[in-house]
Scaffold this active site. Structure first.
Site, mmCIF file in Angstrom:
data_model
loop_
_atom_site.group_PDB
_atom_site.id
_atom_site.type_symbol
_atom_site.label_atom_id
_atom_site.label_comp_id
_atom_site.label_asym_id
_atom_site.label_seq_id
_atom_site.Cartn_x
_atom_site.Cartn_y
_atom_site.Cartn_z
ATOM 1 N N GLY A 28 0.825 -1.206 0.000
ATOM 2 C CA GLY A 28 0.000 0.000 0.000
ATOM 3 C C GLY A 28 0.857 1.252 0.000
ATOM 4 O O GLY A 28 2.070 1.198 0.236
ATOM 5 N N SER A 43 9.217 3.614 -0.532
ATOM 6 C CA SER A 43 9.085 2.236 -1.005
ATOM 7 C C SER A 43 9.612 1.247 0.039
ATOM 8 O O SER A 43 10.709 1.440 0.577
ATOM 9 C CB SER A 43 9.888 2.087 -2.300
ATOM 10 O OG SER A 43 9.813 0.775 -2.769
ATOM 11 N N GLY A 44 8.814 0.207 0.307
ATOM 12 C CA GLY A 44 9.296 -0.939 1.075
ATOM 13 C C GLY A 44 9.856 -0.659 2.458
ATOM 14 O O GLY A 44 10.841 -1.279 2.846
ATOM 15 N N GLU A 74 4.551 2.978 -6.691
ATOM 16 C CA GLU A 74 3.331 3.453 -7.355
ATOM 17 C C GLU A 74 3.295 4.973 -7.502
ATOM 18 O O GLU A 74 2.230 5.540 -7.741
ATOM 19 C CB GLU A 74 2.077 2.974 -6.620
ATOM 20 C CG GLU A 74 1.874 1.468 -6.600
ATOM 21 C CD GLU A 74 1.584 0.842 -7.961
ATOM 22 O OE1 GLU A 74 1.717 1.525 -8.994
ATOM 23 O OE2 GLU A 74 1.246 -0.351 -7.966
ATOM 24 N N HIS A 92 -3.860 3.926 -1.174
ATOM 25 C CA HIS A 92 -3.946 2.674 -1.934
ATOM 26 C C HIS A 92 -3.615 1.513 -1.010
ATOM 27 O O HIS A 92 -2.640 1.588 -0.273
ATOM 28 C CB HIS A 92 -2.973 2.736 -3.115
ATOM 29 C CG HIS A 92 -2.656 1.394 -3.689
ATOM 30 N ND1 HIS A 92 -3.636 0.550 -4.164
ATOM 31 C CD2 HIS A 92 -1.486 0.743 -3.862
ATOM 32 C CE1 HIS A 92 -3.068 -0.561 -4.597
ATOM 33 N NE2 HIS A 92 -1.770 -0.470 -4.421
ATOM 34 N N TYR A 113 -26.084 0.849 -0.117
ATOM 35 C CA TYR A 113 -26.162 2.292 -0.436
ATOM 36 C C TYR A 113 -24.856 3.024 -0.149
ATOM 37 O O TYR A 113 -24.652 4.145 -0.627
ATOM 38 C CB TYR A 113 -27.348 2.941 0.264
ATOM 39 C CG TYR A 113 -27.194 3.179 1.753
ATOM 40 C CD1 TYR A 113 -27.596 2.235 2.673
ATOM 41 C CD2 TYR A 113 -26.634 4.367 2.220
ATOM 42 C CE1 TYR A 113 -27.447 2.460 4.038
ATOM 43 C CE2 TYR A 113 -26.487 4.599 3.578
ATOM 44 C CZ TYR A 113 -26.893 3.636 4.485
ATOM 45 O OH TYR A 113 -26.742 3.864 5.826
ATOM 46 N N HIS A 154 -5.112 -6.926 -7.617
ATOM 47 C CA HIS A 154 -4.148 -6.063 -6.935
ATOM 48 C C HIS A 154 -4.686 -5.488 -5.619
ATOM 49 O O HIS A 154 -4.200 -5.851 -4.562
ATOM 50 C CB HIS A 154 -3.733 -4.948 -7.906
ATOM 51 C CG HIS A 154 -2.627 -4.083 -7.416
ATOM 52 N ND1 HIS A 154 -1.713 -3.489 -8.251
ATOM 53 C CD2 HIS A 154 -2.288 -3.685 -6.164
ATOM 54 C CE1 HIS A 154 -0.856 -2.787 -7.524
ATOM 55 N NE2 HIS A 154 -1.192 -2.887 -6.261
ATOM 56 N N TYR A 209 -24.484 13.974 5.727
ATOM 57 C CA TYR A 209 -24.461 13.097 6.884
ATOM 58 C C TYR A 209 -23.224 13.326 7.735
ATOM 59 O O TYR A 209 -22.149 13.640 7.230
ATOM 60 C CB TYR A 209 -24.508 11.641 6.409
ATOM 61 C CG TYR A 209 -24.561 10.645 7.540
ATOM 62 C CD1 TYR A 209 -25.762 10.387 8.185
ATOM 63 C CD2 TYR A 209 -23.427 9.984 7.950
ATOM 64 C CE1 TYR A 209 -25.804 9.477 9.235
ATOM 65 C CE2 TYR A 209 -23.468 9.069 8.992
ATOM 66 C CZ TYR A 209 -24.663 8.830 9.623
ATOM 67 O OH TYR A 209 -24.704 7.930 10.652
HETATM 68 ZN ZN ZN Z 1 -0.368 -1.978 -4.642
#
Ligand code: ZN
Length: 213
Positions: A28, A43-44, A74, A92, A113, A154, A209
């Protein structure tokens, strides 16, 4: 430190994503845009050890502005989404129900909904190798007019005006996917779906809401 508050917020959201079981290991990534700067998780790196100074700042072409470590693989995906939408932040993940449902459908049916929170039926972006421009294009298209999408084989992605807003949608997306999967497993042929009119009404209701102190 440049954009220190945003870097600290990226760390907090990464750790919260892990705490809620929405990612495994270092999977992520999280970013926030401030004008022409993108603050993105590295990264990582283990989320538990992450500090604001480990989070890099890049420009909108991906060039580092102030980054001690390599950015998330990403980064092209985040840049493509910022170029194609007015998102201020992106989260992500690889949460299990979102990932599993992305193997089965091209769009999440209107069974709950909560789907209305995302601006319409939630699409599944076609698969492409992680970190590629092709994946970035596919996801940017799936997010057109939406605040969330699944990524085939993914994971999932949510966007919003702020990082806390984008992140707040992620557990709802995972919940909608979990419900859909259970219903499909039980009896896919007899599933009740909401009409476009019912979805519009839910959308109107959800827009006002919630309240905060
Ligand atoms: Zn990913």
């Amino acid at each position: 430190m440049l954009l220190e508050q945003e870097r600290a917020e990226v760390v907090r959201i990464c750790q919260e994503m892990q705490r809620q079981g929405l990612v495994v290991g270092t999977a992520g990534n999280v970013s926030v845009r401030v004008d022409d700067r993108v603050v993105i998780s590295p990264s990582g790196m283990e989320y538990a050890d992450l500090e604001p100074g480990d989070v890099g700042v890049h420009d909108l072409t991906g060039e580092p502005v102030d980054a001690r470590f390599k950015p998330s693989s990403e980064l092209p995906l985040h840049l493509a989404v910022y170029a194609a939408t007015d998102a201020g932040a992106i989260v992500h993940n690889h949460a299990p129900a979102s990932t599993a449902l992305g193997l089965l459908v091209d769009e999440i049916p209107a069974t709950h909904y909560y789907s209305a929170m995302f601006g319409g039926l939630i699409r599944v972006a076609p698969y492409a190798t992680f970190g590629t421009a092709e994946l970035a294009d596919n996801v940017a298209r799936a997010l057109d007019g939406r605040l969330g999408a699944l990524m085939a084989n993914h994971g999932a992605i949510t966007v919003g005006p702020t990082l806390s807003k984008a992140f707040s949608l992620l557990p709802y997306l995972e919940y909608v996917c979990e419900v859909q999967l259970r219903a499909m497993a039980a009896s896919p042929a007899t599933m009740r779906v909401l009409s476009p009119e019912q979805m519009r009404e839910a959308s109107a209701g959800l827009s006002g809401y919630g309240q905060s102190k």
